[in-house]
Design a protein around this motif. Structure first.
Motif, PDB file in Angstrom:
ATOM      1  N   LYS A 287     -23.993  24.934 -61.338  1.00 15.03           N
ATOM      2  CA  LYS A 287     -23.991  26.264 -61.957  1.00 15.03           C
ATOM      3  C   LYS A 287     -23.940  27.394 -60.926  1.00 15.03           C
ATOM      4  O   LYS A 287     -23.801  28.562 -61.290  1.00 15.03           O
ATOM      5  CB  LYS A 287     -25.237  26.425 -62.834  1.00 15.03           C
ATOM      6  N   SER A 352     -31.218  31.814 -66.829  1.00 13.91           N
ATOM      7  CA  SER A 352     -30.458  31.386 -68.012  1.00 13.91           C
ATOM      8  C   SER A 352     -30.794  32.250 -69.218  1.00 13.91           C
ATOM      9  O   SER A 352     -29.905  32.660 -69.978  1.00 13.91           O
ATOM     10  CB  SER A 352     -30.739  29.913 -68.317  1.00 13.91           C
ATOM     11  N   SER A 356     -28.121  34.761 -70.959  1.00 16.04           N
ATOM     12  CA  SER A 356     -27.825  34.566 -72.386  1.00 16.04           C
ATOM     13  C   SER A 356     -28.057  35.830 -73.185  1.00 16.04           C
ATOM     14  O   SER A 356     -27.340  36.118 -74.150  1.00 16.04           O
ATOM     15  CB  SER A 356     -28.689  33.431 -72.948  1.00 16.04           C
ATOM     16  N   GLN A 362     -23.766  36.985 -64.412  1.00 15.53           N
ATOM     17  CA  GLN A 362     -23.753  35.609 -63.947  1.00 15.53           C
ATOM     18  C   GLN A 362     -23.726  35.528 -62.420  1.00 15.53           C
ATOM     19  O   GLN A 362     -24.296  34.613 -61.824  1.00 15.53           O
ATOM     20  CB  GLN A 362     -22.537  34.871 -64.529  1.00 15.53           C
TER      21      GLN A 362
END
Length: 557
Positions: A287, A352, A356, A362
């Motif tokens: 990630k 995360s 979200s 990001q």
């Protein structure tokens, strides 16, 4: 389906290769977790794109995270929370979160995005205790004073951020979140109390589970999976992070079997560390967007520096001012603070949630996760250097090399052997302590009688060896060398009583004789100590094997 299996096969190959690569590096200075993260980042969708973070792979990664926190919660002794160090650990975390919020206020993050600011503040106060557990076991820290302090301070660094996530990062009102937490705690208490009472009462269902714990049924292992997945599902249904459910499952399991179950622990570790946890770390690395990290190096370095300032410094101050830990050496206190600054799983979870919710880009999340990954490599490495290298007395080694540069190889070898000797003594002490605790447990349970409560001579020898040799081995040997020199190698105009020569001791021949005699005595002292340690270690290992065979026989009967 095919892409999921291909990704899983590559992750499995990475997991199998990581411990081999870590073993190549001397003294395990780099944990295998670091290689899993690096492999994930290089093979993930942001680079080579051969590991896909699909829903199926993500589910296995979440299960790995759950098992990681299950084992972390299971390893925690309740005394480490309620004892003097535990209370100080809670206070230290409160200081850390106050410093973190002071930073986000001063940096103006609260004005830009309140949720992002809270996520950053929580990430700065975490300790990745679940990640540290295998590293501590590999490096022999479990059972030592350093290991106990890491558990005491790290437990709150793991638990409090999880609760802070539930309270501060929720989109619900605070009172609704508080009610949901109370309901979750009630469910966890029921899951702990009912099986514990059934076990104490000797219920036939619990006897059935114990009798069929091995073989194809694996009843106890299946019940643990039910407990873990059940509490994780409840936390997800309540819109809480799954980390909370997994951590609670570890506490519940420890409450049900406070005496431990070595067979069950081996099965849990085999499932977790053999398969699921490597999947979590590899996917976490996948990630990370390395290009985004390279584009913001200042943010990466700044976040690591803030981790040290907000988390490590308060822990070091707390250890230095507490009555029970101020006698620990400075480099060991520093090692505890550095180990407790390791942070990754909570950072992954916090970022995360923020991504979200649209509160954090990001790219920023990738940098923070990369900083957490760097802490997994950097903090244990620095902690090991301060914990073990300081035992080898590097400053004294440098001084000796400066006076005698031609013998640099011998000097380094002797100091390295000293460190290994002290490490062996600590291992012997832990082994003797476990033997003593087992003897006390057997005596209290009236299993083997009062004879087992007394330490045998091997245990006493190991404890005496540890107490007498630690830190004084070199000093005592040098004192003995000085006495030998005073008796046999006095200068012509030395004092009659041998307290010291009247003339200067700077002549090359006299200094050389002193070093030679000191070196001989140190080597002989070390040889005898190592030989005695090996004999004691062999005797203790034989007793451990004998006790294991007796336990097996008692279990079969």
């Amino acid at each position: 389906m095919t892409s999921d299996l291909v990704s899983l096969a590559i992750i499995a190959l990475t997991a199998a290769a990581s411990p081999i690569v870590a073993k190549i590096i001397p003294n395990k200075l780099v944990p295998e977790t670091v290689f899993l993260l690096i492999a994930g980042a290089l093979l993930g969708p942001n680079m080579a794109d051969v590991i896909g973070v699909t829903d199926a792979v993500g589910l296995l990664s979440d299960l790995g995270l759950a098992f990681l926190f299950l084992l972390a919660g299971y390893e925690i002794d309740p005394k480490s929370l309620t004892g003097a160090q535990g209370k100080r650990g809670l206070l230290t975390w409160a200081v850390s979160i106050a410093l973190a919020f002071a930073f986000v206020f001063a940096a103006g993050l609260m004005r830009e995005s309140e949720l992002e600011a809270m996520a950053v503040a929580i990430a700065l106060t975490t300790t990745a205790l679940g990640t540290l557990m295998p590293i501590m076991k590999e490096r022999g820290l479990m059972g030592t004073r350093v290991g106990e302090s890491i558990l005491a301070y790290g437990t709150w660094g793991e638990l409090c951020p999880v609760l802070a996530m539930a309270l501060l990062l929720s989109t619900r009102a605070e009172w609704q979140t508080a009610l949901i937490l109370v309901a979750f705690v009630a469910i966890a208490v029921i899951a702990a109390v009912v099986p514990a009472k059934a076990k104490k009462a000797g219920h036939r269902l619990f006897r059935f589970l114990s009798e069929n714990a091995d073989g194809t049924s694996q009843t106890m292992m299946r019940m643990v999976v039910v407990l873990l997945v059940g509490l994780v599902a409840v936390s997800a249904a309540f819109d809480l992070d799954i980390v909370l459910g997994a951590f609670a499952a570890g506490f519940v399991l420890r409450y049900i079997i406070p005496e431990g179950d070595h067979g069950l622990e081996r099965k849990l570790e085999g499932t977790a560390y053999g398969f699921l946890i490597p999947v979590f770390f590899t996917v976490s690395g996948a990630k990370i967007d390395l290009m985004a990290v390279f584009a913001q190096p200042a943010l990466l370095v700044g976040f690591i520096a803030l981790l040290l300032l907000i988390r490590a410094v308060p822990i070091f101050v707390a250890l230095s001012t507490a009555k029970g830990t101020r006698d620990i050496s400075t480099h060991n206190r520093l090692a505890v603070a550095l180990y407790c600054t390791t942070a990754l799983p909570i950072i992954v979870a916090v970022t995360s949630v923020a991504v979200s919710a649209g509160a954090m880009p990001q790219e920023t999340a990738s940098v923070l996760v990369a900083a957490g990954a760097c802490s997994v490599f950097l903090m244990p490495l620095l902690g090991t250097l301060t914990y073990r290298v300081a035992d080898a007395k590097p400053i004294e080694a440098v001084r000796e090399i400066a006076h005698n540069p031609h013998d640099i190889g011998g000097i380094l070898r002797e100091h390295w052997e000293l460190e290994r000797m002290l490490a062996r003594e600590e291992a012997l002490e832990r082994l003797a302590r476990r033997r003593a605790e087992r003897g006390r447990t057997d005596a209290e349970g009236d299993v083997r009688g009062n004879a087992a409560a007394d330490l045998n001579w091997q245990d006493r020898a190991a404890l005496l060896q540890r107490r007498s040799a630690r830190r004084r081995a070199i000093d005592e040997a040098l004192d003995l060398a000085a006495q030998e020199m005073a008796r046999h190698d006095l200068a012509a105009d030395a004092d009659p009583d041998g307290d010291g020569p009247r003339q200067a001791v700077g002549s090359p021949s006299l200094d050389e004789r002193r070093r030679h005699i000191a070196r001989l005595v140190v080597r002989e002292h070390r040889r005898r100590l190592i030989e005695r340690g090996r004999l004691v270690e062999q005797a203790l290992r034989a007793r451990e094997n004998e006790s294991a065979r007796e336990d097996e026989a008692d279990g079969r009967s």
